[in-house]
Design a protein around this motif. Sequence first.
Motif, PDB file in Angstrom:
ATOM      1  N   GLY A  50       1.260 -11.540  23.255  1.00  0.00           N
ATOM      2  CA  GLY A  50       0.099 -11.338  22.398  1.00  0.00           C
ATOM      3  C   GLY A  50      -0.905 -10.392  23.022  1.00  0.00           C
ATOM      4  O   GLY A  50      -0.572  -9.274  23.402  1.00  0.00           O
ATOM      5  N   GLY A  74       0.550  -6.050  20.168  1.00  0.00           N
ATOM      6  CA  GLY A  74       0.524  -6.945  21.314  1.00  0.00           C
ATOM      7  C   GLY A  74       1.838  -7.029  22.072  1.00  0.00           C
ATOM      8  O   GLY A  74       2.860  -6.465  21.692  1.00  0.00           O
ATOM      9  N   HIS A  77       5.813  -9.126  20.738  1.00  0.00           N
ATOM     10  CA  HIS A  77       5.712  -9.608  19.364  1.00  0.00           C
ATOM     11  C   HIS A  77       7.086 -10.065  18.900  1.00  0.00           C
ATOM     12  O   HIS A  77       8.059  -9.289  18.956  1.00  0.00           O
ATOM     13  N   VAL A 435      -3.754  -7.679  17.043  1.00  0.00           N
ATOM     14  CA  VAL A 435      -3.411  -9.066  16.716  1.00  0.00           C
ATOM     15  C   VAL A 435      -4.285 -10.060  17.476  1.00  0.00           C
ATOM     16  O   VAL A 435      -4.082 -11.274  17.366  1.00  0.00           O
TER      17      VAL A 435
END
Length: 461
Positions: A50, A74, A77, A435
């Motif tokens: 992330g 990120g 993922h 994100v």
Amino acid sequence: MTYVNLAGEATPLPDPDAEAVVRANDRAHVFHSWSAQGALAPLPVAGGLGASFWDYSGKSYLDFGSQLVNLNLGHQHPDLIASLHRQADRLATIQPAMANDVRSELARLLVEVVGEPFAKVFFTNAGADANEYAVRMARHSTGRNKVLSTYRSYHGGMGTPIGLTGDPRRWANEAAANGVVHFFGPYPYRSPFHSDSPEQETARALEHLESVIVLEGANTIAAIILETIVGTNGILVPPPGYLAGVRELCDKYGIVYIADEVMAGFGRTGEWFAFQGFDVQPDLVTFAKGVNSGYVPLGGVIISAKIAEFFNDKVFYGGLTYSGHPLACALGVTTFEVFRRDHILEHVRDLSERVIAPRLDGWLETHPSIGEVRGRGLFWAIELVKDRDTREPLVPFNPTAAQNAPMAAFAAACKADGVWPFTHYNRTHIAPPLVIAEDELNRGLDVIDEALTITDQAIGA
């Protein structure tokens, strides 16, 4: 080095033996970019997930620079990783002269989101060669050679792009600057035109640009290339009307307008591409970085129908072995799917307007070392000064290590508290993965807020 708990969270565990091997091999054999090799001490990174990554001691860092402002979705993922596996199982690679489903689908998606008058996509391996080939297309289609670019810009580290670059990284590579002419872009906070309003900055910057065009000979100029929002060199958001004015000058003099969207594209500003937030239409759009978050190298040029048609009966002399690599393009297609399913653009706009903008504006009241904050989406700069009245930078342009001490101390404080900042000269940038969760964003901003007390102390405040 890590395990994944039942909640799906990666938890780092210390591994000093592995760290020692990584450090030794890196120092013995890896030649790093933009660096004097002897002074380096790179951080060995063990993993990421992330908006965070961690080292071999188990210390985790919020990635407030998205690595090099490319990791838009990120670290690790799951959809991108799954897409990579699927494509590798089916077809790992194929040469660019053949048709490929994920390559053509990604091209279709790119043309779809930029809309008319764009028609085709030429794929490259990164942003630098995207800019290289965009300039080549402009030169071939106009029969002209010169290209105009701004000071305070970065367009890539090779060939023509390093010549186009308007920062000190160009200086040792001047031989690459064939046909390149630099001009001053708008920068209201440090106006090279002595303007006292954004509107005046636009008018004077456009007057300056037209003077350069005339004095250089409009019929010798193939293209003007602009980072829609200048990235590393300041997150410089163009003042109202400037990009539209550039478009008008390009139309007036028959010049190709190239929008360098390598850093600002793919949701970084809350738009698919940053130029879409300024009611302007370039002729060529270059991209890379966020197209697949750098999981596999990929870049490209989105080409207007007019320029694409020029090459219908004329050979385009350019190509790359890995142009439109299937592994990279599969991840690009998945990136579109994730953006739409997870409402990434809306998430970016929300965090920008509701969290970042008000917090950074508030810091102007609490941190006397801040001269200005500016940005859009998850793409912001905090400009640090010694004196707000004179606007003298906290550290000078292209500082020595000694001159850079206040910024180095600021960065060290951020890292000590678990945030990896993006700093450049007298600025720190806010550019985390798109994100990032709201609580992570606030935690990172809390750390930066505290670290700014160091820059306040450096000016005696």
